[in-house]
Design an enzyme around this catalytic site. Sequence first.
Site, short mmCIF file in Angstrom:
data_model
loop_
_atom_site.label_atom_id
_atom_site.label_comp_id
_atom_site.label_asym_id
_atom_site.label_seq_id
_atom_site.Cartn_x
_atom_site.Cartn_y
_atom_site.Cartn_z
N THR A 61 0.89 -1.34 0.18
CA THR A 61 -0.06 0.02 -0.05
C THR A 61 0.84 1.40 0.08
O THR A 61 1.87 1.61 0.81
CB THR A 61 -0.83 0.04 1.24
OG1 THR A 61 -1.90 -1.07 1.16
CG2 THR A 61 -1.85 1.32 1.22
N HIS A 82 -7.56 -10.86 -2.56
CA HIS A 82 -6.75 -10.71 -1.18
C HIS A 82 -7.83 -11.31 -0.24
O HIS A 82 -8.66 -10.59 0.17
CB HIS A 82 -6.56 -9.12 -1.22
CG HIS A 82 -5.47 -8.96 0.12
ND1 HIS A 82 -5.06 -9.62 0.65
CD2 HIS A 82 -5.43 -7.61 0.70
CE1 HIS A 82 -3.95 -9.12 1.40
NE2 HIS A 82 -4.57 -8.03 1.43
N ASN A 114 -5.00 -10.70 5.66
CA ASN A 114 -4.64 -9.53 6.52
C ASN A 114 -5.86 -8.59 6.92
O ASN A 114 -5.66 -7.74 7.19
CB ASN A 114 -3.85 -8.62 5.37
CG ASN A 114 -2.42 -8.73 5.11
OD1 ASN A 114 -2.08 -10.04 5.79
ND2 ASN A 114 -1.86 -8.40 4.33
N TYR A 170 -8.76 -8.06 5.83
CA TYR A 170 -9.59 -7.45 4.91
C TYR A 170 -11.00 -8.51 4.81
O TYR A 170 -11.16 -9.43 5.20
CB TYR A 170 -8.96 -6.95 3.81
CG TYR A 170 -7.84 -6.14 4.16
CD1 TYR A 170 -8.13 -4.75 4.80
CD2 TYR A 170 -6.63 -6.32 3.81
CE1 TYR A 170 -7.24 -3.89 5.19
CE2 TYR A 170 -5.47 -5.52 4.27
CZ TYR A 170 -5.97 -4.36 4.96
OH TYR A 170 -5.08 -3.44 5.43
N ARG A 203 -4.33 -14.76 -2.17
CA ARG A 203 -3.48 -14.49 -1.11
C ARG A 203 -4.13 -14.70 0.09
O ARG A 203 -5.26 -14.49 0.17
CB ARG A 203 -3.01 -13.25 -1.14
CG ARG A 203 -1.58 -12.87 -0.41
CD ARG A 203 -1.28 -11.41 -0.26
NE ARG A 203 0.10 -11.38 0.24
CZ ARG A 203 0.58 -10.28 0.79
NH1 ARG A 203 -0.16 -9.37 1.10
NH2 ARG A 203 1.94 -10.22 1.20
N ASN A 232 -5.33 -6.61 11.74
CA ASN A 232 -6.78 -6.27 11.79
C ASN A 232 -7.74 -7.09 12.72
O ASN A 232 -8.97 -7.55 12.25
CB ASN A 232 -7.22 -5.83 10.41
CG ASN A 232 -6.81 -4.83 9.80
OD1 ASN A 232 -6.67 -3.60 10.17
ND2 ASN A 232 -6.38 -4.95 8.32
N GLY A 279 10.02 -12.29 4.88
CA GLY A 279 11.20 -11.70 5.32
C GLY A 279 12.53 -12.26 4.92
O GLY A 279 13.55 -12.30 5.49
#
Length: 357
Positions: A23, A173, A176, A178, A225, A233, A294
């Site tokens: 984002t 998506h 996360n 959403y 994803r 969230n 990562g």
Amino acid sequence: MLFQPFVTPHLQLKNRVVMAPLTRSRAVDHNTPNALMAEYYGQRAGAGLIVTEGTSPSPNGLGYPRIPGLFNAAQVEGWRAVTEAVHRRGAKIFVQLMHTGRVGHQANLPAGAEVLGPTDVALPGEMYTDTQGMQPHTPPRAMTTADIAHAVGEYVAASKMAIAAGFDGVELHAANGYLLEQFLNANVNTRTDEYGGDASRRNRLVLEVARAVVAAIGASRVGIRVSPYGAFNATGAYDGVDAQYLALAPQLGAMSLAYLHLVDHSSMGAPEVPAAFKVQLREAFGGTFIASGGLDRSSAELVIGAGRGDLVAFGRAWLANPDLVERMQAGLPLNAPDASTFYTAGAQGYTDYPRAA
């Protein structure tokens, strides 16, 4: 292997490096992509595959300030400039369709839009608005079955617009915290109708959206994803999470989707995704698997070499390194990102990071 081509009937990529969705909040004019965004993505087209920042298929899904949409003609034209810039450098690009659901504030939405969610429970905490600063999240209106059907239609319409804009595909998506994960996650979805109450009913919306989008644009143009161990969230772990996703994955795999993209934010403080579960999830899906978490060049090579992923997504490293692939290939140091410019409106900290000499 990281820099070798990856070729399947669904994907033909120049390397196995994926730019993860990030984002950036630069769609300043009516959530419409612009020339600055085309420059940004074109700079990063050393990747084999770029997945765009979260892009709403609906006015109701624009929960954050200045995130892009894909639900009108102006947005299609704006995105076309982005896809052309990326294709000129030989990369492929999928748009990530992200409906924010209850993650939002009314001040960030256009006139006539509303904050929606699986229930009417507000997300704890605050979010930034351009007009009012930090504000508590707006309590959502609980979606009716008619609202859900309408949202499925919005995903379909946005997917068709994505192809018209020149995208190679869409990423759904479902991570996360959403909208799609709000329905998946038992801590958020407390419905007792056909969209909640047990794992199979919590999976229903994701499967309906995936099937509808596949029917509209073809399975080879649809990825997804997920973040089963995410905590973003107000999602988090719950009893039966492994079993739920191991039931969901083969149903997605049966659709022959382009890929499954697993979020692993343990390097940023989220719960660790067990290695054994990753293997099980990949096997259950049975198709192209994008690993993340990562990673750097050496750890990404190990993931691919060990068969734990086909492609590897890098996130934060792309922010300050438009030439990330070239830097990794040459073993060059990486620029450090300026966090103060992650979500601002201009070129600073966006398109002005230097390439390696």
